[in-house]
Design a protein around this motif. Structure first.
Motif: not given
Ligand SMILES: Nc1ncnc2c1ncn2[C@@H]1O[C@H](COP(=O)(O)OP(=O)(O)OP(=O)(O)O)[C@@H](O)[C@H]1O
Ligand SMILES: Nc1ncnc2c1ncn2[C@@H]1O[C@H](COP(=O)(O)OP(=O)(O)OP(=O)(O)O)[C@@H](O)[C@H]1O
Ligand SMILES: [Mg+2]
Ligand SMILES: [Mg+2]
Lengths: 390, 324, 284, 278, 324
Positions: D258-262
């Motif tokens: 999720l953090s990578v995606w954000i």
């Protein structure tokens, strides 16, 4: 420092090292008891090598024979033990009743006393300085699945009966396993031991030869190391006959699977456990430990353990913590009047059931040998390793 | 001259999802000619080439070689061979084994295939390095091996995707001469993708200029250079000024623009020395840029500085009107 | 300049050196030293004797156990390689979009996050005499007696190994495959190689470094294992790791140490040979 | 879409089977953890309930799951941080080809391939002989590092193999000191890989069993506790624990993704016309 | 004109182990000039540049700027700045932060350094993209940012290592005009490494041709091109024939060679169309190659084929005798 700030660290096998005991100690005595449960090898190891990692060792007597000489434990003054007199004779003179014959092996009394504080050799008789305060013990035999066997089993020899090829098991703890083996070999008439609890090298070799042969022929499905493995093996039907511990039988039965702790004509192999104090305990902690021991023998734990099928070192006090029906079923070998439940509420027996093997005296009176550490232990251990690896 | 053995693209289309990389192109590559596919980045050159090679499926249309539609055949059965931009030599095989690879795959025995490989290595003058691994070769040497490997299958058409772009300028010029020589000797069709117009001019019998997935102009090199059809081609081929004259866009070769005392007035904006010539860039009052390629001797006889006012003249006959 | 390079190198490498010195080199030295010591029931005492080694090399059982260890390593290697290579090949060359590749790759790594022990023991209800596998086989009529060798056998041990360690093969092979220039495959196809020939003559040779790295992982993990063999064979089988752990359990440290020394030398020799085929630092 | 060759389908089926093989046990555990209160460790299911999950949160007869979990978590974090820091430093060091680097490299390889139980044994012996107490946060911690550091180091090799030295030169050119170069240029650029190293370090520690066996002292880490449970617990509680730890792992991966995606989205928002020429 | 602020290389040597990459070179880079370091691959251009920048230690000799030896100073204190071939923009920082980086390192506060960065981005016409990350820029845009970043330190000398080689040919020509404009505006010294002679000619006030770790020739672009001193320089600069005449090697510009009815006989070996010209390569009976650059109109008026016999003439005054 207040008593409630004291924390004692106890370790032992999962058999008796129960969190309920710790909770009850907090309630009754006010201090903390931290419990760590390990398998019996780890228990030995920790007692022998990590004296600082515990305050109280909950170990078996044969382990004590190994561990005591390390000096990691301190002897206990029996005069500080209130119920000392009520402890059953097995742990003091070695005799259940005055006429009993002392069984072979590492009988608890033979490693139960030392000459005095600091002594590292065991005394022959009661001295007032105890190595372990006995807490729990039992008489073991073979467990069977009567439904899958379908005929009476009477002798230890059945363990190696080819009929049960691939469906038998023994435990993988050398000091205990060797005794089961010895029971089998003696019953088969293959070997006459001078003392099963202290075999010669030849006897050891012969015993292993017989079992290695059996193993290679695929007699054994698996070896187990802990209580619950034995339960799983038996319950899943992987094994129909194996050396087993009493509460393991009840655990199998509580799942509705028929299982019998089969009394055998050659008698029982027995074991006993007790608690010992770490060398490093002093002052208030030591006092707390004595308090704990006295509390231990005062009945609640005894009842708690006896209701799971073990015996208490001071049965009299435990009786107060059991119903008459429970006492009758577990201790006196009487048929159960109603459902017998263990402390966790699982039903272990229905009305009319009797305990396999009968009363306390019938069972403990037929002990053929105790779990042992023999003089040739190191040799035996090597052979045991080879047996497992073969 | 058209012959039955030409390679023909018929209504060829390539789509990647929504992108149309090649949009309905038709072209005949004459047998035995050296054709350069020229165009800016992303115009669809590689896609076209890879469809011909069989490394990319055809979305629509067909590819006809020797009268039969090859667009469904596997690469090795098309009679084409490809030389890859980075050469794609097998790093674990020696030079000889690289060249002999396709014969090995066909099950030809070792002595025979090594013999065949040696012959081709001879052709590209690489026999002496036949036992080296590709990593032990310089760029130019690798290129020759790649060429030999592509030729060992005796293709009718050799496809080259920017074969010279990995080389330094010096080597590039040498290798392009070799490519040309080889094509002449073998007499097979070469289709060579590049985005360098000098390369295309130097090599090609025919230049195919692509832009935005279509062919903007195709024809002999000289025709394209002398008579660009569109503003795009004129600018892309270089050497041309595109200016508006009487409401029309016209192309005017930079080397035909001379400095004179009267003529189109302009202000010099840049002076670039190019050796034999000097490129003089100037801005007309109309805001259009004109480049005059002045022979250096003439220039230095009467040098101009940035900012100076000049006048340009040219022969009317040199003006070439553009289509778009 | 040259001096300061070494010094700052040393400073930066110091923490690693300290950790490895304290928790790798020192323990190894300790093991070597203790392997010459003697032991009583409950303690060990310094000595300089070869008893432990002479017992080790004198026992037929020990030789057999070493052999069994190699056997497990070899068989597991064959299976993990075959499966790992195929899976990596599929991911690297047959899955087209990179997003899909990553997703499928992650899918493979997720079970790795569940405790090894739990994953291992969960085979037991599956393979047991009355387990799912046998029930299924019987209900399909494939067999009419439960198949005994599914559990507590070499089969189950190797099955568990393959299950636990195939990923260690997939990852490095996949990694190397992803770095193979795609145009090499096209060049092979262009040269008339069939899919299989491309695999055999181009992909396989170029994947060797990944295979070597995977092999190093699998072989060392299997050779050092002691717990899988115990669980999955119901204590019926042994490998060197179990020998050591049994000795440790029975406080026979010197004997355990001697076995350890021999095992360590064996493993390092195997790895030494494997490292000749691959430059790990370059291949990463 | 282009037509796939037959081999694709064959391999896809193979891959499917492989995934099934990987997940089979996890799924078995997952299903069995929902046994009814009377259920055991094996099929058939005896009802369906959340009983064993509830049980998990209550005091067990023996052991201390949550204590073990807490310890493992803390230990995992300790190992994670140390692994990241030490392997980055070592990674930087190895770029310099300092004297003795080859020896250190082979030490790291040895550390990677040495059977885990030897570390356990050796460290246990040393602590024993020195009269030190083994504890999960000291001896256990160190032993786990011998496993996570080589991995971290290998990842750093991979990272620095691809790291363009000219970034550092550019920074030096811009007047950054050695430390500033690392702090403002090297670390931010390799940060995504460091997250990988961190995740790896944490998992390896969180799952580590053999190296902690003799080095964790009085208090169990989670894998040791689970190991203990396999021998002490006969109920599906252990499966519930397995299911829960798997979900926990999913959670961590999920949070990471999720953090990578954000981060990716945040960058994308700024727009791009890369490749469109000047 | 020499001034006290020139950059001077004094007996500069660079060794890597046994390789001598730069062998005892001496040169004065005049303040405010645009200098191109030209030479084939591996001749030591980058090594020289990197020694000046301080990214490579000096094995022997010294580098003097503004009268003081800077060869032991750290890169940032030399008054030089470097623009890297791949630009080396910090990928995690926005364009503005990239440019402001050196100020950040100095501890300049955010508003101030952003202001300074904005000014430089204005200069290179990149203000509108100041918030982007480098990955979101095209090659040309990245180059401008790299330039701005190098300039923010207000260097006396800007060092550029093949700054244009990553761009496509179209863009390359546009960016080189910008580099030149910028250098003129800033008035600082640019030292630009390239291996393209056209680039060097177009840009340089002074060309330094290196070969085999030494300087073969240095001088104004036109001097080098008009009067190459050695065979190597003549060949490397291109557009020259090197032939033996009366026992001497001479250089002869290809555009000065004409086809005539009599003269030096030769056989055509290659014809390369180059747009405005055709390059006719021919072999003399002495086995030497001569290239004639014929205006295309002339050529096509009387085309020649490969294999045809031709005769070449040239003005005697155009022959230039070579040193070696
Ligand atoms: N595999 C692919 N998937 C999606 N789009 C693609 C693919 N290959 C090419 N394209 C797109 O198709 C168009 C044409 O690409 P192509 O590679 O043919 O161009 P090109 O003329 O070879 O360019 P270059 O000179 O940069 O190599 C481009 O817009 C490109 O982005
Ligand atoms: N770090 C290094 N270690 C060893 N040798 C080197 C190193 N850098 C350069 N060299 C050698 O020094 C010589 C000169 O290299 P340099 O990079 O200066 O050449 P160059 O003129 O820049 O070439 P190119 O045009 O290919 O960039 C070459 O022979 C090269 O192999
Ligand atoms: Mg392309
Ligand atoms: Mg260079």
């Amino acid at each position: 420092q207040e008593i409630k700030d004291i924390t004692l660290r106890q370790f032992g096998t999962g058999v008796s090292n129960l969190n309920e005991v710790g909770q009850k100690v907090k309630e009754d005595l006010g201090f903390n008891l931290e419990m760590t449960a390990l398998d019996s090898d780890s228990v030995t190891q920790r007692a022998a090598t990590q004296p600082d990692s515990f305050d109280i060792a909950d170990i078996e007597y044969w382990i004590c024979k190994k561990v005591w000489p390390t000096g990691n434990l301190q002897a206990m003054d029996t005069s500080k033990i209130k119920n000392y007199d009520k402890i059953v004779g097995i742990f003091k003179s070695g005799k259940l009743t005055p006429e009993s014959v002392i069984a072979q092996g590492t009988a608890p009394h033979s490693v139960g006393f030392v000459e005095g504080p600091g002594s590292t050799t065991f005394a022959k008789e009661e001295t007032g300085w105890m190595t372990l305060i006995p807490t729990i013990y039992n008489a073991d035999t073979l467990g069977i699945r009567p439904d899958l066997i379908g005929r009476p089993i009477e002798s230890w020899t059945e363990l190696l009966n080819p009929e049960f090829k691939g469906k038998a098991s023994i435990l993988d703890i050398s000091s205990i396993g060797i005794m089961d083996m010895a029971m089998v070999c003696e019953a088969m008439g293959e070997i006459q031991y001078a003392d099963k609890g202290n075999m010669t090298k030849e006897e050891i070799d012969k015993t292993f030869a017989i079992f290695t042969e059996a193993k290679k022929n695929g007699q054994f499905r698996a070896f187990w190391k802990t209580f619950d493995e034995s339960v799983n093996l038996m319950a899943s039907g992987e094994v129909v006959i194996q050396s087993m511990w009493s509460p393991a039988i009840t655990a199998v039965k509580s799942r509705g699977i028929p299982c019998v702790y089969q009394p055998l004509k050659e008698g029982y192999r027995s074991w006993g456990g007790g608690i010992g104090l770490s060398k490093s305990l002093t002052g208030m902690e030591l006092d707390a430990a004595y308090e704990y021991i006295n509390w231990y023998l005062s009945g609640w734990v005894g009842g708690f353990l006896m209701r799971q099928g073990y015996y208490s070192a001071v049965p009299e006090t435990s009786k107060e913590f059991m119903t008459a029906d429970e006492w009758g079923y577990w201790f006196e070998g009487k048929p159960a009047g109603g459902d017998i439940t263990n402390p966790f509420g699982d039903v272990l027996a229905k009305a009319g059931d009797t305990r396999d093997g009968g009363s306390f005296y019938e069972r403990m009176g037929h002990v053929a040998c105790w779990n042992a550490v023999m003089d040739e232990n190191q040799y035996m251990v090597r052979k045991w390793n080879e047996f497992i690896a073969a | 001259m058209r012959s039955g053995q030409d390679l023909e693209l018929v209504h060829l289309v390539k789509r990647y999802g929504d992108t149309v990389a090649v949009n309905d192109i038709n072209h005949v590559f004459l047998n035995g000619s050296y054709v350069c596919l020229l165009g800016p980045s992303g115009c669809g050159k590689s896609s076209t080439l890879r469809m011909i090679a069989g490394h990319e499926s055809v979305s629509e249309g067909s590819i006809v070689l020797d009268g039969s539609d090859i667009s469904a055949l596997p690469p090795a059965q098309r009679g084409t061979a490809m030389m890859f931009q980075n050469y794609a030599l097998f790093p674990h095989l020696s030079v000889r084994d690289n060249v002999a690879f396709s014969l090995h795959m066909k099950g030809v025995d070792k002595p025979t295939r090594h013999k065949a490989a040696n012959e081709l290595l001879e052709l590209v003058d690489m026999s002496h390095l036949a036992d080296r691994l590709p990593a032990q070769l310089s760029g130019g040497q690798q290129q020759r091996v790649a060429l030999a490997r592509a030729l060992v299958t005796k293709p009718r058409v050799l496809l080259l995707d920017e074969p010279l772009s990995a080389l330094d300028p010096f080597l590039r010029i040498r290798m392009r001469a070799e490519l040309k020589r080889l094509q002449r000797e073998l007499g097979i069709t070469f289709i060579h993708v590049t985005h360098g117009q000098d390369e295309a001019l130097a090599l090609a019998d025919e230049i195919v200029v692509m832009n935005n997935a279509v062919i903007e102009q195709a024809g002999p090199a000289r025709d394209v250079w002398m008579a660009p059809r569109t503003e795009f081609v004129a600018k892309f081929m270089g050497g041309h000024n595109v200016i508006s004259l009487e409401g029309h866009k016209i192309a005017l070769r930079a080397d035909q623009v001379r400095i004179a005392d009267t003529g189109l007035p302009a202000t010099v904006t840049a002076v670039e020395y190019q050796g034999a010539h000097v490129a003089l860039t100037a801005m007309t009052p109309g805001g259009e840029e004109i480049v005059a390629l002045v022979p250096e001797a003439d220039f230095f006889a009467m040098p101009k500085q940035t900012g100076e006012a000049v006048s340009f003249v040219w022969d009317e006959g040199r003006v070439h009107r553009l289509l778009a | 300049m040259a001096m300061s390079r070494h010094v700052s190198g040393w400073l930066q490498a110091a923490p690693l050196t300290v950790v490895l010195g304290g928790f790798l080199i020192a323990p190894i030295i300790m093991i070597v030293v203790v392997s010459f010591w003697g032991a009583t029931e409950y303690s060990i005492y310094p000595a300089f004797q070869f008893d432990n080694y002479s017992y080790l090399f004198g026992s037929a059982v020990v030789w057999k156990v070493f052999l069994a260890t190699f056997k497990y390593a070899l068989i597991t290697w064959v299976f993990t390689l075959a499966i790992g290579f195929t899976v990596a090949y599929f991911l690297a060359f047959h899955v087209r979009s990179q997003a899909m590749q990553t997703a499928l790759f992650l899918l493979c790594t997720i079970p790795f996050w569940t405790s090894n022990i739990i994953r291992m023991i969960s085979w037991i209800p599956f393979l047991g005499r009355n387990g799912i596998a046998n029930s299924a086989l019987i209900s399909w009529g494939v067999v009419d007696q439960p198949v005994e060798w599914l559990l507590y056998s070499d089969f189950s041990v190797i099955l568990a190994f393959v299950h636990l360690y195939t990923l260690f093969m997939v990852v490095p092979i996949f990694n190397t495959m992803m770095r193979i220039d795609r145009s090499l495959i096209e060049a092979a196809v262009d040269n008339g190689a069939s899919a299989f020939q491309t695999l055999r003559h181009v992909i396989l040779p170029l994947t060797k470094p990944g295979i070597m790295i995977g092999t190093i992982f699998v072989v060392t993990l299997v050779m050092g294992d002691f717990i899988t063999v115990r669980f999955m064979s119901g204590s019926q089988k042994a490998n060197v790791g179990r020998l050591i752990s049994n000795d440790i359990a029975l406080l026979q440290y010197p004997s355990a140490a001697a076995t350890s020394v021999v095992l360590l030398i064996t493993v390092l020799m195997v790895i030494g040979i494997l490292l000749r085929f691959v430059n790990i630092r370059k291949e990463l | 879409m282009e037509k796939r060759p037959l081999s694709f389908y064959v391999l896809a089926v193979f891959f499917g089977l492989f995934v099934l093989f990987l997940y089979g046990p996890t799924l078995t555990i997952g299903i069995l953890s929902f046994q009814g209160p009377g259920g055991g460790l094996t099929f058939p299911m005896q009802g369906v309930s959340l009983h064993w999950f509830r049980e998990l949160f209550e005091q067990q007869a023996v052991g201390d799951i949550w204590g073990a979990f807490r310890r493992s978590f803390v230990l995992g974090l300790m190992v994670m941080v140390t692994t990241v820091v030490v392997s980055v430093m070592a990674g930087l060091a190895f770029r310099k080809r300092f004297k003795g680097s080859a020896v250190l490299f082979y030490m790291a390889i040895t550390s990677l391939v040495i059977p885990s139980i030897l570390i356990s044994l050796g460290v246990g012996l040393i602590f024993n002989q020195l009269g030190l107490k083994v504890h999960w946060a000291t001896s256990g911690f160190g032993s786990q590092l011998t496993w996570t550091l080589p991995f971290g180091l290998l990842i750093m090799f991979a990272v620095f193999n691809r790291f363009d030295k000219s970034y550092e030169e550019a920074a030096r050119d811009q007047g950054a000191t050695h430390w500033q170069t690392i702090r403002h240029v090297v670390l931010p650029i390799i940060a995504p890989s460091l997250i990988g190293v961190a995740l790896f370090g944490f998992t390896l520690s969180y799952d580590e069993f053999a190296r902690t066996l003799l080095t964790s002292g009085s208090y169990n880490t989670l894998p040791l506790e689970v190991f203990g449970m396999t021998t002490n617990v006969t109920t599906p509680v252990i499966y519930a624990l397995g299911t829960l730890t798997t979900l926990f792992s999913f959670g961590i991966i999920g949070a990471f993704m999720l953090s990578v995606w954000i981060a990716g989205r945040r960058r994308a928002r700024l727009g791009s016309d890369a490749g469109k020429g000047v």
